[in-house]
Motif scaffolding. Structure first.
Motif, mmCIF file in Angstrom:
data_model
loop_
_atom_site.group_PDB
_atom_site.id
_atom_site.type_symbol
_atom_site.label_atom_id
_atom_site.label_comp_id
_atom_site.label_asym_id
_atom_site.label_seq_id
_atom_site.Cartn_x
_atom_site.Cartn_y
_atom_site.Cartn_z
ATOM 1 N N GLU A 80 -1.706 3.602 -8.555
ATOM 2 C CA GLU A 80 -1.324 2.259 -8.122
ATOM 3 C C GLU A 80 -2.532 1.326 -8.096
ATOM 4 O O GLU A 80 -2.461 0.168 -8.524
ATOM 5 N N SER A 81 -3.659 1.828 -7.623
ATOM 6 C CA SER A 81 -4.885 1.042 -7.585
ATOM 7 C C SER A 81 -5.359 0.690 -8.993
ATOM 8 O O SER A 81 -5.770 -0.437 -9.261
ATOM 9 N N GLU B 74 -3.526 0.444 -11.688
ATOM 10 C CA GLU B 74 -2.613 -0.546 -12.264
ATOM 11 C C GLU B 74 -2.870 -1.942 -11.707
ATOM 12 O O GLU B 74 -2.814 -2.936 -12.435
ATOM 13 N N LEU B 75 -3.184 -2.020 -10.411
ATOM 14 C CA LEU B 75 -3.527 -3.303 -9.806
ATOM 15 C C LEU B 75 -4.814 -3.854 -10.414
ATOM 16 O O LEU B 75 -4.908 -5.053 -10.722
ATOM 17 N N LYS C 237 -4.179 -5.483 -13.797
ATOM 18 C CA LYS C 237 -3.562 -6.813 -13.668
ATOM 19 C C LYS C 237 -4.580 -7.852 -13.202
ATOM 20 O O LYS C 237 -4.688 -8.939 -13.784
ATOM 21 N N LYS C 238 -5.312 -7.519 -12.148
ATOM 22 C CA LYS C 238 -6.281 -8.488 -11.623
ATOM 23 C C LYS C 238 -7.426 -8.718 -12.607
ATOM 24 O O LYS C 238 -7.889 -9.850 -12.765
ATOM 25 N N ALA D 271 -2.690 -3.898 1.093
ATOM 26 C CA ALA D 271 -3.349 -4.708 0.057
ATOM 27 C C ALA D 271 -4.860 -4.741 0.277
ATOM 28 O O ALA D 271 -5.632 -4.725 -0.690
ATOM 29 N N MET E 233 -6.324 -1.481 -0.936
ATOM 30 C CA MET E 233 -6.396 -1.499 -2.409
ATOM 31 C C MET E 233 -7.601 -2.313 -2.876
ATOM 32 O O MET E 233 -8.312 -1.901 -3.802
ATOM 33 N N ASP E 234 -7.821 -3.458 -2.261
ATOM 34 C CA ASP E 234 -8.961 -4.291 -2.648
ATOM 35 C C ASP E 234 -10.285 -3.595 -2.333
ATOM 36 O O ASP E 234 -11.223 -3.631 -3.141
ATOM 37 N N ASN F 91 -10.827 -1.004 -5.002
ATOM 38 C CA ASN F 91 -11.221 -1.555 -6.296
ATOM 39 C C ASN F 91 -12.643 -2.102 -6.279
ATOM 40 O O ASN F 91 -13.404 -1.876 -7.230
#
Length: 182
Positions: A111-112, A114-115, A118-119, A164, A167-168, A171
């Motif tokens: 999930e991370s 994939e995020l 996108k970002k 969220a 996740m940030d 990343n």
């Protein structure tokens, strides 16, 4: 840009594989002992890791011999632990096998990733032009936000939730680990 994106995707996957390997080894040694961590304790664990990075960046010296990159790796793994804890809640005794923990780990790592794709597309690889110290400061900011959200009992008005922010943090920590590996 396409080749750069492919490079980022590979580097990101490489760091996640390194983190997973360490997580798996610690599961062998300790089991899923982290299942007992309450949200505030997990936030404090993230905080001390990030503060240590900032201290090492400012002072330039470590008295225990470990550098900054291992702390970024720890932030990644603790962020995934945080996501698992958000989903499952904390417990009074370990209730998860290593295989169950790894399956959840893999799900959140994916999930991370994939995020990030996108970002990274939307931000155009901006992270490559940032200083590692900026990742540290952004991670500390995210941790402060998590503390506030915890203090509010999760009742935010317009902000993203704790998940969220985890996740940030993850990343930014991956980006830090990549840059420190280069």
């Amino acid at each position: 840009m396409a080749s750069q994106l492919t490079k980022t995707q590979q580097e990101f996957q490489d760091v996640l594989a390194e983190c997973r390997s360490l997580f798996e080894k610690k599961l062998h040694d300790y089991g899923a002992s982290w299942r007992i961590l309450r949200p505030s304790s997990l936030t404090d664990q993230l905080f001390i890791k990030a503060k240590r990075i900032r201290s090492l960046e400012i002072t330039g010296k470590s008295l225990v011999g470990e550098g900054i990159r291992p702390e970024f790796i720890a932030l990644i793994n603790y962020s995934i632990v945080g996501l698992i804890q958000l989903e499952k809640g904390f417990v009074d005794s370990v209730d998860m096998t290593p295989d169950e923990a790894l399956a959840l780990y893999d799900s959140y790592a994916k999930e991370s990733y994939e995020l990030m794709i996108k970002k990274n597309h939307d931000y155009g690889e901006a992270w490559r032009d940032m200083r590692v110290s900026s990742y540290t400061d952004l991670i500390l900011t995210k941790i402060e936000r998590i503390k506030e959200i915890e203090d509010l009992g999760g009742a935010t008005l317009v902000s993203e939730g704790i998940d969220a922010n985890y996740m940030d943090i993850m990343n930014y920590a991956v980006f830090g680990a990549i840059k420190l590996h280069e």
